[in-house]
Design an enzyme around this catalytic site. Structure first.
Site, mmCIF file in Angstrom:
data_model
loop_
_atom_site.group_PDB
_atom_site.id
_atom_site.type_symbol
_atom_site.label_atom_id
_atom_site.label_comp_id
_atom_site.label_asym_id
_atom_site.label_seq_id
_atom_site.Cartn_x
_atom_site.Cartn_y
_atom_site.Cartn_z
ATOM 1 N N THR A 74 0.842 -1.196 0.000
ATOM 2 C CA THR A 74 0.000 0.000 0.000
ATOM 3 C C THR A 74 0.878 1.247 0.000
ATOM 4 O OG1 THR A 74 -1.779 -1.139 1.166
ATOM 5 C CG2 THR A 74 -1.801 1.265 1.259
ATOM 6 N N ASN A 153 -4.956 -9.601 -8.018
ATOM 7 C CA ASN A 153 -5.214 -10.245 -6.732
ATOM 8 C C ASN A 153 -6.541 -10.987 -6.679
ATOM 9 O OD1 ASN A 153 -5.800 -7.286 -6.855
ATOM 10 N ND2 ASN A 153 -6.950 -7.734 -4.996
ATOM 11 N N GLY A 202 5.980 -8.174 1.887
ATOM 12 C CA GLY A 202 6.443 -9.445 2.430
ATOM 13 C C GLY A 202 5.353 -10.468 2.680
ATOM 14 N N THR A 241 13.153 5.363 11.071
ATOM 15 C CA THR A 241 14.059 4.307 11.505
ATOM 16 C C THR A 241 13.658 2.983 10.866
ATOM 17 O OG1 THR A 241 14.362 5.431 13.611
ATOM 18 C CG2 THR A 241 14.975 3.091 13.533
ATOM 19 N N CYS A 325 -10.178 -6.991 0.955
ATOM 20 C CA CYS A 325 -10.262 -5.672 1.575
ATOM 21 C C CYS A 325 -11.679 -5.122 1.529
ATOM 22 C CB CYS A 325 -9.339 -4.692 0.874
ATOM 23 S SG CYS A 325 -7.753 -5.399 0.506
HETATM 24 C C1 LIG Z 1 -2.084 -7.083 -0.832
HETATM 25 C C2 LIG Z 1 -1.961 -6.161 -1.985
HETATM 26 C C3 LIG Z 1 -1.633 -4.813 -1.811
HETATM 27 C C4 LIG Z 1 -1.459 -4.204 -0.435
HETATM 28 O O1 LIG Z 1 -0.343 -4.730 0.201
HETATM 29 P P1 LIG Z 1 -0.118 -4.476 1.780
HETATM 30 O O2 LIG Z 1 1.286 -4.895 1.998
HETATM 31 O O3 LIG Z 1 -1.106 -5.335 2.465
HETATM 32 O O4 LIG Z 1 -0.308 -3.027 2.025
HETATM 33 C C5 LIG Z 1 -1.510 -4.030 -2.921
HETATM 34 N N1 LIG Z 1 -1.692 -4.528 -4.159
HETATM 35 C C6 LIG Z 1 -2.013 -5.804 -4.364
HETATM 36 C C7 LIG Z 1 -2.191 -6.315 -5.743
HETATM 37 C C8 LIG Z 1 -2.162 -6.668 -3.282
HETATM 38 O O5 LIG Z 1 -2.497 -7.938 -3.499
#
Ligand SMILES: *Cc1c(COP(=O)(O)O)cnc(C)c1O
Length: 386
Positions: A74, A153, A202, A241, A325
């Site tokens: 994000t 996703n 990650g 940090t 989400c």
């Molecule tokens: C999960 C996801 C995000 C957001 O990642 P976070 O590390 O949870 O903020 C953004 N883009 C895609 C395509 C995702 O699958």
């Protein structure tokens, strides 16, 4: 995870690999000094971070110096999109993306539109793929930036990043790729791909939550203005940090992925085929996506059934309806709507996503359970009695 659950939601998040967890615990005890400190303890922390950058750079085939640590995809998406477009405001006001992008991308474009940028939302075809000719036709002389995701996703569709990036290079358009669902799961060679900015996180590939990175190509004109302010860390592009233990964990995650992508893909493809072959004969069932997409994701709709009731009937299977989400909002998935699915079809969609730990037994259970749940919900529907 309790024994009674069957987790088929790896596209939403994954468990931390135990080797990653061990590395994080070790680092949190041994390298706790602030990496900005110049004393010996600080230098030790600095070296731990440098090693993690090398591991992540190895996975993507890039110089570790091109990687900026962030809190996740994000933040990386926000930094790439808002940071690059503002930095290049002189180049033009036109920016391009797709309706099927993650909210971490679409919401930034909407914010930029309110700031005065001119946004074009290019359409995908019925499978979710962006035709490079359609993309090229949307570009203008004042187009300065485009963002297209690698693996979707919700559907697992894989875009033709090489062709789309080449079009951008020809026209001096910065090209950002949301790689959150792709990094560590499909091979990515950034030395060969025409990509300027790539976001990753990650927790989508067996690493910790709360850590990600943004790749910024070492090319003239490829730069982002910061969106956070407060210190000199990371060339002021992203101050604060650094969380040494999370970064070391992401480094280890990347190293493990580099050695297991091929085996993982074969495993996932086997499981997805088993799942799809087990349910494809159901009346009114349809695949959302592309059979040649990323094999970890299988998104299916079924006629005359509502997704939330289906998800409820599927317990103890943990899968997703809509996108994770948005699943608390009872609205059909905007991604599936953009692919031309009706509200009803989009509302019945279930996204199964399998992962490295998923077993054949779990998938067989899911097949039986999905078939039984559809049959039961249909037998309860008033039409069935008539
Ligand atoms: C999960 C996801 C995000 C957001 O990642 P976070 O590390 O949870 O903020 C953004 N883009 C895609 C395509 C995702 O699958």
């Amino acid at each position: 995870m309790g024994d009674e659950m069957i987790y088929l939601d790896y596209a939403a998040s994954t468990p931390v690999d135990s080797r990653v967890y061990d590395r994080m615990r070790e680092v949190s005890q041994a390298a706790y000094a602030n990496p900005s400190s110049t004393h010996a303890a600080g230098r030790l922390t600095h070296a731990v971070i440098a090693q993690a950058a090398k591991q992540l750079g190895g996975l993507l085939n890039v110089d570790p110096k091109t990687l900026i640590w962030t809190s996740g995809a994000t933040e990386s998406d926000n930094l790439a999109i808002a940071g690059a477009t503002r930095y290049r405001a002189h180049r033009g006001k036109h920016i391009v993306t797709m309706k099927t992008e993650h909210k971490a991308v679409t919401d930034v474009f909407e914010a930029l539109a309110r700031e005065g940028f001119d946004v074009t939302w290019v359409d995908a075809d019925a499978r979710g793929l962006l035709d490079p000719d359609v993309f090229a036709a949307a570009l203008r002389d004042d187009t300065q930036f485009a963002s297209i995701m690698f693996v979707n996703n919700e559907t697992g569709v894989i875009q033709n990043i090489e062709a789309l990036g080449a079009i951008c290079r020809e026209r001096d358009i910065l090209f950002h790729v949301d790689g959150a669902q792709a990094v560590g799961k499909v091979p990515i060679d950034l030395a060969a791909l025409p990509v300027d900015l790539l976001s990753l996180t990650g927790h989508k590939f067996y690493g910790p939550k709360g850590i990600g990175a943004l790749y910024i190509a070492d090319r003239p004109g490829c730069h982002v203005d910061p969106i956070l302010f407060g210190g000199g860390q990371q060339r002021r592009i992203r101050p604060g940090t650094l969380p040494t233990d999370l970064i070391a964990g992401l480094g280890m995650t990347a190293e493990i992925a580099a050695g297991s992508i091929d085996d993982d893909l074969a495993h996932l493809a086997h499981l997805r085929d088993l799942l799809w072959n087990g349910i494809r004969e159901i009346d009114g069932i349809g695949l959302n996506g592309d059979p040649d997409g990323f094999p970890g994701i299988l998104n299916v709709s079924v006629e005359d059934i509502e997704g939330e009731s289906l998800l409820f009937a599927l317990e103890p299977i943990c899968a997703a309806t809509g996108s994770a989400c948005n699943s608390k909002i009872q609205e059909p998935s905007y991604v599936l709507r953009a692919l031309g699915r009706t509200d009803m079809q989009a509302q019945s969609a279930i996204r199964f996503s399998v992962g490295r730990p998923t077993t054949v037994e779990e998938v067989e259970f899911a097949v039986e359970h999905y078939r039984a749940a559809v049959a039961r919900l249909r037998s309860l529907a008033p039409e069935a009695a008539a």
